[in-house]
Design an enzyme around this catalytic site. Structure first.
Site, short mmCIF file in Angstrom:
data_model
loop_
_atom_site.label_atom_id
_atom_site.label_comp_id
_atom_site.label_asym_id
_atom_site.label_seq_id
_atom_site.Cartn_x
_atom_site.Cartn_y
_atom_site.Cartn_z
N GLU A 37 0.83 -1.21 0.00
CA GLU A 37 0.00 0.00 0.00
C GLU A 37 0.87 1.27 0.00
OE1 GLU A 37 -2.95 0.03 3.15
OE2 GLU A 37 -4.33 1.25 1.98
N HIS A 55 6.23 -27.00 -0.09
CA HIS A 55 5.46 -28.08 -0.72
C HIS A 55 4.34 -27.54 -1.60
CE1 HIS A 55 7.40 -31.28 1.75
NE2 HIS A 55 7.70 -30.20 2.45
N LYS A 75 -13.83 1.61 -3.90
CA LYS A 75 -14.89 2.11 -3.01
C LYS A 75 -15.90 2.90 -3.83
CE LYS A 75 -11.99 2.68 1.08
NZ LYS A 75 -11.37 3.67 1.95
O1 PA5 Z 1 -3.00 1.95 5.93
C1 PA5 Z 1 -4.07 2.51 5.73
O2 PA5 Z 1 -4.17 3.74 5.79
C2 PA5 Z 1 -5.32 1.73 5.45
O3 PA5 Z 1 -5.06 0.38 5.31
C3 PA5 Z 1 -6.34 1.95 6.55
O4 PA5 Z 1 -5.78 1.56 7.78
C4 PA5 Z 1 -7.63 1.16 6.31
O5 PA5 Z 1 -8.16 1.50 5.06
C5 PA5 Z 1 -8.66 1.44 7.40
O6 PA5 Z 1 -8.98 2.80 7.45
P1 PA5 Z 1 -9.75 3.41 8.70
O7 PA5 Z 1 -8.88 3.27 9.90
O8 PA5 Z 1 -9.99 4.83 8.31
O9 PA5 Z 1 -11.03 2.63 8.86
#
Ligand code: PA5
Length: 427
Positions: free
Chosen positions: A278, A299, A414
């Site tokens: 990410e 495996h 989203k």
């Molecule tokens: O690393 C990140 O920013 C994301 O993975 C968020 O943690 C995830 O989308 C959850 O977001 P939120 O804490 O706003 O619900």
């Protein structure tokens, strides 16, 4: 503490060539002047964290341990992976703790959510809802359903006492609800994004409820912060690792396979994939992070790694001392032919699997291997390791001119999903 071994990378990594680049990126990290510089709060967190809140986390964890059988954590991505990883890594897969910590809010699977709700029907449970934005669909749906179940079991007043909300200091739907209902709240700081938040209440509360020592965990992070505050790629282990993966990426290795030799570290692979995937995967750039547990996956995926498309390198986490061990017994009949190992520890066999696989992949398969040596797996060392990866990830992303702290691509699914669901536009 952590030692990065670059002697198995097939082609040597020219660290010297990166001295200047690393130095200037380190300066940007320190001065918070690089891309996404507003989200570098985690780099100095161990000096800056709210000490009063830390004590409240410990108190809340004790309260949950005393009063409840289960803590249900509702969160997704950075709002749950760190805690889940830490709890599994340190308590193992069959923990004996009084309070069980389980996770929802990380899926839209009706089968999973229905099963969790059914499981909780006859349990005394508390909820820790974790969301920085306070509006994440997966988390909000699960939280709504959990809340309803809880209220139906204990009434609204008791339910409100059993809900712990970790969210933004001021903004968001969850913060508003928490204030209105009087939930205990904990803060996700403005300058720390989800995947860098394991040392905030996001990780600390569930980890403490699982019976783990969060002071030692923070100490590990603190020591990493101090030791890795060093612009010299030749002596900064996190930067050495970042440069090695960058060099391999530039040499046609676009997949990094993160390997451990412990089943209970599988979630560390998930945390790792989120952190690097990410953070780096933007602008059609970045290494695809993958993970595997050996010898289990030797495996399965082992075949591909050894002889498939030559697109990957491996990063092996070598935990030098196992948490537990067993001795292989002697059998008078020796029908299974294992007596040659009798009296040996299973961890010894695991180490030989590691050494043999390293040679098979590096020598026979020409696959570069980076080895990260960690003395052992405990709260302190895991704290150190998490920070090590976070620092390495920031350096890695900056080496390819990527903002490590945003995730614009995540919004695209989203948007499409909300359109299909007919979600009203925010006013
Ligand atoms: O690393 C990140 O920013 C994301 O993975 C968020 O943690 C995830 O989308 C959850 O977001 P939120 O804490 O706003 O619900």
């Amino acid at each position: 503490m952590i030692k990065v071994d670059l002697s198995h990378t097939v082609t040597p990594i020219p660290l010297e060539a990166y001295i200047q680049d690393v130095k200037s990126i380190d300066k940007k990290i320190k001065e918070r002047t690089g891309l996404g510089g507003d989200f570098l709060g985690w780099t100095t967190w161990f000096k800056d964290y709210d000490k009063e809140e830390f004590e409240r986390i410990i108190k809340a964890a004790e309260e949950i341990q005393e009063k409840y059988e289960v803590l249900v954590v509702a969160g997704i991505g950075g709002s749950y992976l760190g805690a889940r990883c830490a709890i599994e890594a340190l308590n193992g897969l069959f923990p004996t703790n009084k309070v069980k910590v389980i996770f929802v809010g990380n899926t839209l699977s009706s089968s999973y959510v229905a099963q969790v709700l059914e499981y909780l029907k006859d349990k005394k449970f508390a909820i820790n809802v974790i969301s920085k934005s306070g509006t994440t669909t997966e988390t909000s749906i699960s939280f709504r359903l959990l809340k309803e179940l809880l209220i139906s079991k204990v009434g609204e007043e008791e339910a409100n006492k059993a809900i712990f909300a970790t969210t933004d200091k001021k903004r968001g739907a969850l913060k508003q609800e928490a204030d209105a209902k009087g939930y205990q709240t904990f803060v996700i700081p403005d300058d720390i994004g989800g995947r860098y938040s394991v040392f905030t209440a996001v990780g600390l509360l569930p980890i403490a409820v699982a019976g783990l020592d969060i002071r030692k965990f923070m100490q590990g992070g603190y020591d990493a912060m101090v030791e890795l505050d060093n612009p010299d790629v030749l002596s900064n282990e996190a930067y050495k690792y970042a440069v090695a993966r960058h060099y391999l990426y530039n040499n046609n290795k676009s997949v990094e396979m993160f390997i451990t030799y412990e089943l209970q570290l599988a979630q560390l692979g998930e945390w790792f994939k989120q952190l690097f995937g990410e953070s780096e995967g933007k602008d059609h750039k970045g290494i695809l992070p993958d993970s595997a547990t050996f010898s289990t996956d030797l495996h399965s995926l082992g075949q591909f790694i050894q002889e498939g498309s030559p697109i990957l390198f491996e990063t092996i986490l070598n935990v030098e001392e196992p948490q537990n061990d067993v001795t292989i017994t002697k059998d008078d009949n020796d029908l299974d032919g294992l007596n040659y190992l009798s009296g040996k520890k299973l961890s010894y066999v695991n180490k030989k699997a590691f050494e043999g696989t390293l040679a098979a992949h590096e020598v026979d398969g020409n696959i570069p291997n980076i080895i990260i040596n960690l003395p052992k797996m405990d709260e302190y060392n895991l704290g150190y390791l998490f920070f090590f990866f976070m620092k390495a990830c920031a350096m890695s992303a900056y080496l390819i001119d990527i903002n490590p702290f945003n995730q614009p691509g995540v919004e695209i699914y989203k948007k499409r999903m909300f359109k299909l669901l007919g979600k009203p536009q925010a006013k």
